[in-house]
Design a protein around this motif. Structure first.
Motif, PDB file in Angstrom:
ATOM      1  N   THR A  99       0.844  -1.202   0.000  1.00  0.00           N
ATOM      2  CA  THR A  99       0.000   0.000   0.000  1.00  0.00           C
ATOM      3  C   THR A  99       0.872   1.243   0.000  1.00  0.00           C
ATOM      4  O   THR A  99       1.970   1.256   0.557  1.00  0.00           O
ATOM      5  CB  THR A  99      -0.935   0.037   1.218  1.00  0.00           C
ATOM      6  N   ILE A 100       0.342   2.283  -0.633  1.00  0.00           N
ATOM      7  CA  ILE A 100       1.040   3.565  -0.741  1.00  0.00           C
ATOM      8  C   ILE A 100       0.369   4.563   0.193  1.00  0.00           C
ATOM      9  O   ILE A 100      -0.841   4.782   0.120  1.00  0.00           O
ATOM     10  CB  ILE A 100       0.998   4.071  -2.190  1.00  0.00           C
ATOM     11  N   TYR A 101       1.142   5.142   1.064  1.00  0.00           N
ATOM     12  CA  TYR A 101       0.610   6.109   2.030  1.00  0.00           C
ATOM     13  C   TYR A 101       0.190   7.385   1.308  1.00  0.00           C
ATOM     14  O   TYR A 101       0.946   7.948   0.521  1.00  0.00           O
ATOM     15  CB  TYR A 101       1.671   6.428   3.086  1.00  0.00           C
ATOM     16  N   GLU A 102      -1.040   7.853   1.574  1.00  0.00           N
ATOM     17  CA  GLU A 102      -1.528   9.089   0.967  1.00  0.00           C
ATOM     18  C   GLU A 102      -1.818  10.182   1.990  1.00  0.00           C
ATOM     19  O   GLU A 102      -1.793  11.358   1.654  1.00  0.00           O
ATOM     20  CB  GLU A 102      -2.781   8.806   0.133  1.00  0.00           C
ATOM     21  N   GLY A 103      -2.102   9.799   3.219  1.00  0.00           N
ATOM     22  CA  GLY A 103      -2.378  10.801   4.243  1.00  0.00           C
ATOM     23  C   GLY A 103      -3.107  10.178   5.414  1.00  0.00           C
ATOM     24  O   GLY A 103      -3.218   8.947   5.519  1.00  0.00           O
ATOM     25  N   ARG A 104      -3.611  11.036   6.293  1.00  0.00           N
ATOM     26  CA  ARG A 104      -4.334  10.581   7.472  1.00  0.00           C
ATOM     27  C   ARG A 104      -5.739  11.153   7.478  1.00  0.00           C
ATOM     28  O   ARG A 104      -6.004  12.201   6.883  1.00  0.00           O
ATOM     29  CB  ARG A 104      -3.576  10.989   8.744  1.00  0.00           C
ATOM     30  N   THR A 105      -6.645  10.452   8.130  1.00  0.00           N
ATOM     31  CA  THR A 105      -8.007  10.956   8.229  1.00  0.00           C
ATOM     32  C   THR A 105      -8.033  12.186   9.133  1.00  0.00           C
ATOM     33  O   THR A 105      -7.077  12.450   9.876  1.00  0.00           O
ATOM     34  CB  THR A 105      -8.955   9.885   8.790  1.00  0.00           C
ATOM     35  N   ARG A 106      -9.109  12.917   9.068  1.00  0.00           N
ATOM     36  CA  ARG A 106      -9.248  14.131   9.878  1.00  0.00           C
ATOM     37  C   ARG A 106      -9.163  13.769  11.364  1.00  0.00           C
ATOM     38  O   ARG A 106      -9.995  13.055  11.899  1.00  0.00           O
ATOM     39  CB  ARG A 106     -10.577  14.812   9.585  1.00  0.00           C
ATOM     40  N   GLY A 107      -8.136  14.276  12.035  1.00  0.00           N
ATOM     41  CA  GLY A 107      -7.948  14.000  13.448  1.00  0.00           C
ATOM     42  C   GLY A 107      -7.706  12.544  13.768  1.00  0.00           C
ATOM     43  O   GLY A 107      -7.919  12.110  14.912  1.00  0.00           O
ATOM     44  N   ASP A 108      -7.250  11.766  12.773  1.00  0.00           N
ATOM     45  CA  ASP A 108      -7.052  10.324  12.949  1.00  0.00           C
ATOM     46  C   ASP A 108      -8.324   9.630  13.420  1.00  0.00           C
ATOM     47  O   ASP A 108      -8.278   8.607  14.117  1.00  0.00           O
ATOM     48  CB  ASP A 108      -5.910  10.040  13.937  1.00  0.00           C
ATOM     49  N   ALA A 109      -9.476  10.165  13.007  1.00  0.00           N
ATOM     50  CA  ALA A 109     -10.763   9.612  13.429  1.00  0.00           C
ATOM     51  C   ALA A 109     -11.209   8.503  12.482  1.00  0.00           C
ATOM     52  O   ALA A 109     -10.769   8.424  11.329  1.00  0.00           O
ATOM     53  CB  ALA A 109     -11.819  10.710  13.467  1.00  0.00           C
ATOM     54  N   GLN A 110     -12.092   7.633  12.984  1.00  0.00           N
ATOM     55  CA  GLN A 110     -12.688   6.617  12.120  1.00  0.00           C
ATOM     56  C   GLN A 110     -13.392   7.311  10.966  1.00  0.00           C
ATOM     57  O   GLN A 110     -14.049   8.344  11.145  1.00  0.00           O
ATOM     58  CB  GLN A 110     -13.686   5.764  12.896  1.00  0.00           C
ATOM     59  N   ALA A 111     -13.275   6.722   9.788  1.00  0.00           N
ATOM     60  CA  ALA A 111     -13.804   7.386   8.599  1.00  0.00           C
ATOM     61  C   ALA A 111     -14.442   6.374   7.669  1.00  0.00           C
ATOM     62  O   ALA A 111     -14.136   5.182   7.696  1.00  0.00           O
ATOM     63  CB  ALA A 111     -12.691   8.133   7.866  1.00  0.00           C
ATOM     64  N   ARG A 112     -15.319   6.901   6.842  1.00  0.00           N
ATOM     65  CA  ARG A 112     -15.867   6.127   5.736  1.00  0.00           C
ATOM     66  C   ARG A 112     -15.456   6.799   4.438  1.00  0.00           C
ATOM     67  O   ARG A 112     -15.460   8.034   4.346  1.00  0.00           O
ATOM     68  CB  ARG A 112     -17.389   6.045   5.821  1.00  0.00           C
ATOM     69  N   LEU A 113     -15.091   5.993   3.450  1.00  0.00           N
ATOM     70  CA  LEU A 113     -14.713   6.504   2.136  1.00  0.00           C
ATOM     71  C   LEU A 113     -15.838   6.191   1.150  1.00  0.00           C
ATOM     72  O   LEU A 113     -16.271   5.038   1.046  1.00  0.00           O
ATOM     73  CB  LEU A 113     -13.415   5.871   1.654  1.00  0.00           C
ATOM     74  N   ILE A 114     -16.292   7.216   0.437  1.00  0.00           N
ATOM     75  CA  ILE A 114     -17.372   7.057  -0.538  1.00  0.00           C
ATOM     76  C   ILE A 114     -16.908   7.623  -1.866  1.00  0.00           C
ATOM     77  O   ILE A 114     -16.451   8.772  -1.935  1.00  0.00           O
ATOM     78  CB  ILE A 114     -18.663   7.753  -0.069  1.00  0.00           C
ATOM     79  N   GLU A 115     -17.026   6.832  -2.911  1.00  0.00           N
ATOM     80  CA  GLU A 115     -16.575   7.274  -4.230  1.00  0.00           C
ATOM     81  C   GLU A 115     -17.579   8.250  -4.852  1.00  0.00           C
ATOM     82  O   GLU A 115     -18.789   8.116  -4.687  1.00  0.00           O
ATOM     83  CB  GLU A 115     -16.367   6.080  -5.157  1.00  0.00           C
ATOM     84  N   PHE A 116     -17.046   9.246  -5.561  1.00  0.00           N
ATOM     85  CA  PHE A 116     -17.848  10.232  -6.280  1.00  0.00           C
ATOM     86  C   PHE A 116     -17.218  10.356  -7.664  1.00  0.00           C
ATOM     87  O   PHE A 116     -16.212  11.026  -7.841  1.00  0.00           O
ATOM     88  CB  PHE A 116     -17.828  11.581  -5.542  1.00  0.00           C
ATOM     89  N   GLU A 117     -17.786   9.633  -8.627  1.00  0.00           N
ATOM     90  CA  GLU A 117     -17.193   9.567  -9.959  1.00  0.00           C
ATOM     91  C   GLU A 117     -18.094  10.264 -10.969  1.00  0.00           C
ATOM     92  O   GLU A 117     -19.239   9.867 -11.171  1.00  0.00           O
ATOM     93  CB  GLU A 117     -16.977   8.116 -10.378  1.00  0.00           C
ATOM     94  N   PHE A 118     -17.539  11.316 -11.609  1.00  0.00           N
ATOM     95  CA  PHE A 118     -18.280  12.036 -12.633  1.00  0.00           C
ATOM     96  C   PHE A 118     -17.954  11.498 -14.021  1.00  0.00           C
ATOM     97  O   PHE A 118     -18.784  11.521 -14.917  1.00  0.00           O
ATOM     98  CB  PHE A 118     -17.959  13.532 -12.564  1.00  0.00           C
ATOM     99  N   ALA A 119     -16.753  11.006 -14.222  1.00  0.00           N
ATOM    100  CA  ALA A 119     -16.321  10.426 -15.491  1.00  0.00           C
ATOM    101  C   ALA A 119     -15.200   9.457 -15.187  1.00  0.00           C
ATOM    102  O   ALA A 119     -14.691   9.386 -14.060  1.00  0.00           O
ATOM    103  CB  ALA A 119     -15.852  11.518 -16.457  1.00  0.00           C
ATOM    104  N   VAL A 120     -14.781   8.682 -16.196  1.00  0.00           N
ATOM    105  CA  VAL A 120     -13.747   7.669 -15.967  1.00  0.00           C
ATOM    106  C   VAL A 120     -12.426   8.292 -15.554  1.00  0.00           C
ATOM    107  O   VAL A 120     -11.580   7.637 -14.941  1.00  0.00           O
ATOM    108  CB  VAL A 120     -13.543   6.797 -17.220  1.00  0.00           C
ATOM    109  N   ASP A 121     -12.213   9.575 -15.895  1.00  0.00           N
ATOM    110  CA  ASP A 121     -10.969  10.239 -15.509  1.00  0.00           C
ATOM    111  C   ASP A 121     -11.223  11.406 -14.562  1.00  0.00           C
ATOM    112  O   ASP A 121     -10.430  12.333 -14.470  1.00  0.00           O
ATOM    113  CB  ASP A 121     -10.220  10.728 -16.749  1.00  0.00           C
ATOM    114  N   ASP A 122     -12.353  11.359 -13.869  1.00  0.00           N
ATOM    115  CA  ASP A 122     -12.711  12.437 -12.944  1.00  0.00           C
ATOM    116  C   ASP A 122     -13.385  11.823 -11.726  1.00  0.00           C
ATOM    117  O   ASP A 122     -14.605  11.657 -11.685  1.00  0.00           O
ATOM    118  CB  ASP A 122     -13.637  13.438 -13.627  1.00  0.00           C
TER     119      ASP A 122
END
Length: 740
Positions: A53-76
């Motif tokens: 895995t590649i590190y990208e960052g930390r969640t806000r305040g290292d809090a539990q988080a949910r990730l939800i995809e928002f895709e407008f196009a295949v490259d957006d």
């Protein structure tokens, strides 16, 4: 004594259940492994080391988080990070910023609500349902300009219309802010504030129906098709009155030289309740003009809004057949509401095929609350805690409507609340007990949808309970599943090729809490992101990490130095060869390995966010290594003159291992006897060199390994990585002897 070399040419089934250990006749056994931890079975038949895995960052305040995809196009594509009461935005591994700080907006959801949240996206808008409050609408105006507001529904939906003729409601005016007064019973409640309220006329004795060839005069009112019109002309000859009015706004000439009709109202008035003074008095804002017959006169034909703080808000949402579909309020946990076709916000119910409608599912079992909605190839699928139901049109290829909808149970196995995936239009969901993964597959012979238990060959992996599921379509068809214990499980699935394989992915001590999949910026391979809870320097951190690319290594599209099999890793590319690998502040105080174009270095302890190598390199990956990655075969098959050698003493005298672009690996034998501890042999380290040396080249071909094991009732082979080195095994041919 009989010597044989039984080959295993495929491992595509991955890790199979221990209860299948004796099923040598079963294809999943013939292509399976006893353990696949950190190794992914591939459709072609081998198994390859799982990506790091590649590190990208930390969640806000290292809090539990949910990730939800928002895709407008295949490259957006954007990933929404939801923590308690906040939302942030990630775009291809970078937090969206504004004024030099992460851009964020406030939300109404606490952590438990975030975990239960359902969503559906269309273009630049995502709708959210939480079952606790009015649905929300998220709109993107720019990358750093998002708005979350209450979804502005129109026309409804409404609860069943009142049938008690002793309880009536009248309005103080036809438009503007009005007072509603009930007589004959209690009608209003503070929980109705912000919801709709509708009233229909029941006494039309003062306004006749429109008729042709009739003389109308200025001020005359008529009814036609549920609407009220007023004539704005002087007397009109009967022979000019041949076309009825049909408009819903303004003033229209019905026919040449005929009467001009002004639209007054429909037969129904609609308001939004703004305040409640008592059970018999409320204040409301008029949305659709209240018919004059109800002003001061009242009507017993009224209906409260279906969604409110009093009756509850929908807890599930999806899009299907050009409609938004919502379900499961507190008071109506088995009801589905569908919007009008082409207008996701219009819930004015009617009798036409393109209008909104509601449907209450029949009770099949005691636990019946709807927990998700999912469109599919064969209609709308409705997951409830007691069963899964389906709805499809009975009229050819027509869209689902009030006239054509047929509802019915398709699976008696209830559903967990996790939103299903639907590769190729076939929904795959987690069972209510969270131990199974099932596909809803259409059976042509029976013309019906039937559940298929995809997790049966590896049912032991569900013992720790599946929790979240996400689908990656490229480069491999993989369902990524988060278990309750924080392990990441992969299900490789291609129904057309009869590929179904399972494995687990250890994360170097990290606990996976969330997974999300979006398209890559170039529209190529999907990107898989996870939220991983780690302990760094004695503190709890929550990383956003992306699974590294790995398929190109097998095909030759990636150089060996580009491969990343380390975790929470950071990449360093030098303009001129160098020795200092920095950017490791997120791993301060941790021991890391470094994988480079000059081979492997380390382990090192990160200090001041960096490590220093012994030699200069051109590129490097630095990250955590997982020592628990193992691929273990089932007991090696031994033939005898009398057939199957089970129960006969067996001896291993060597093995041929076919490899693909492998820099190094380890292999050992494990002997088993009934009633005794396993005898684990020493590791053989293999790296393509006669004498172990630098891991700088990937080798393909057959490696003859001089490995042996003494006489035992059962013998298995176990593979493990050699540090951060890439490895892929395509086939195995052991040489075994069995006593006759």
């Amino acid at each position: 004594m009989t010597r044989s070399s039984p080959p295993q040419r495929s491992f595509a089934s991955g890790e199979i259940s221990p209860t299948l250990a004796g099923r040598t006749d079963y294809v999943r056994h013939q292509t399976g492994l006893a353990k696949a931890a950190g190794f992914i079975p591939i459709p072609e038949g081998g198994f390859t080391r799982a990506p790091g895995t590649i590190y990208e960052g930390r969640t806000r305040g290292d809090a539990q988080a949910r990730l939800i995809e928002f895709e407008f196009a295949v490259d957006d594509a954007v990933v929404l990070e939801l923590t308690a009461e906040w939302m942030r935005f990630w775009r291809y591994g970078q937090l969206v910023t504004s004024g030099g700080s992460p851009y964020e907006i406030a939300t109404p959801w606490n952590l438990p609500e975030i975990k239960q949240l359902k969503f559906a996206q269309t273009a630049d808008v995502t709708y959210f349902a939480d079952g606790k409050r009015a649905p929300r609408r998220l709109r993107r105006f720019a990358l750093d300009d998002w708005q979350l507001d209450r979804a502005p529904f129109s026309g409804g939906p409404l609860r069943p219309w009142n049938t008690d003729q002793d309880v009536s409601v009248e309005a103080s005016a036809a438009t503007g802010s009005v007072t509603l007064t009930a007589t004959g019973g209690d009608v209003f409640d503070a929980g109705m504030i912000g919801s709709f309220f509708a009233m229909k006329v029941v006494d039309w004795s003062a306004i006749p129906l429109w008729t042709g060839n009739t003389v109308f005069s200025l001020g005359d009112k008529v009814r036609y098709d549920g609407r009220v019109y007023e004539c704005t002309d002087e007397a009109t000859a009967a022979d000019k009155n041949v076309s009825p009015p049909s408009h819903a706004t303004g003033t229209v000439l019905s026919t040449k030289d005929g009467p001009t009709w002004k639209f007054i109202s429909t037969d129904r008035g609609l308001v939004e309740i703004t305040a409640v003074a008592s059970a018999t008095s409320a204040t409301a804002q008029v949305i659709d003009r209240i018919p004059d017959e109800i002003v001061g006169g009242g009507t017993w034909d009224w209906a409260a809004g279906a969604w409110s703080d009093l009756y509850g808000w929908p807890a599930a949402v999806t899009f299907h057949d050009q409609r938004s579909v919502w379900a499961a309020t507190e008071s109506e946990p088995r009801t589905v509401w569908a919007s009008g076709i082409g207008d996701y916000l219009d819930f004015a119910e009617g009798v036409n095929a393109d209008e909104a409608f509601a449907y209450q599912l029949a009770t099949q079992r005691g636990l019946n609350r709807i927990v998700w909605l999912q469109g599919g190839q064969r209609g709308l699928h409705i997951g409830a805690t007691g069963e899964v139901q389906g709805a499809r049109s009975t009229v050819g290829d027509e869209v689902l409507s009030i006239e054509s909808a047929a509802f019915g149970m398709i699976a008696s196995i209830g559903a967990h609340h996790a939103q299903p995936i639907a590769p190729m239009g076939k929904p795959i969901y987690v069972s209510r007990d969270r131990s199974r993964v099932l596909e809803l597959r259409f059976q042509l012979q029976e013309d019906s949808v039937q559940p298929l238990n995809l997790s049966l060959p590896a049912r032991h992996l569900g013992a720790e309970r599946f929790d979240i599921i996400a689908w990656q379509s490229s480069p491999l068809p993989i369902a990524w599943i988060v278990r309750r214990d924080g392990d990441l499980v992969a299900m490789i699935y291609d129904a057309a090729e009869d590929v179904l394989g399972w494995c687990t992915i250890p994360m170097a001590g990290g606990v996976v809490e969330e997974v999300s999949v979006t398209a890559a910026p170039d529209g190529g391979d999907d990107e898989v992101r996870v939220v991983v809870r780690r302990t760094i320097g004695g503190e709890t951190r929550r990383h956003v990490e992306r699974l590294a690319p790995f398929w190109g290594l097998l095909t030759g599209d990636m150089k060996i130095a580009e491969a990343c099999h380390l975790y929470a890793a950071a990449e360093k590319i030098f303009e001129e060869p160098g020795q200092v690998v920095d950017g490791l502040e997120h791993l301060e105080g941790e021991d890391v390995l470094v994988w480079t174009d000059k081979g492997q270095f380390g382990p090192y302890t990160v200090a001041s966010g960096r490590v220093t190598l012994e030699l200069p390199v051109s590129r490097a990956w630095a990250g955590l290594n997982d020592d628990g990655q193992r691929a273990r075969t089932l007991s090696l098959y031994a033939a005898t003159r009398s057939g199957d050698g089970m129960g006969r003493q067996t001896k291993l005298t060597g093995a041929g291992v076919r490899l693909q672009r492998t820099a190094g690996y380890r292999i050992r034998a494990i002997e088993s006897e009934w009633g005794r501890d396993e005898r684990v042999g020493d590791w053989f380290e293999r790296n393509g060199q006669t004498v172990p040396g630098d891991l700088v080249k990937a080798w393909s071909g057959v490696d003859p390994v001089n490995i042996n094991a003494g006489w035992a009732a059962a013998i298995a082979l176990e593979f493990a990585p050699l540090g951060a080195a890439p490895m892929t095994v395509l086939a195995l041919t052991p040489t075994v002897e069995a006593r006759d």
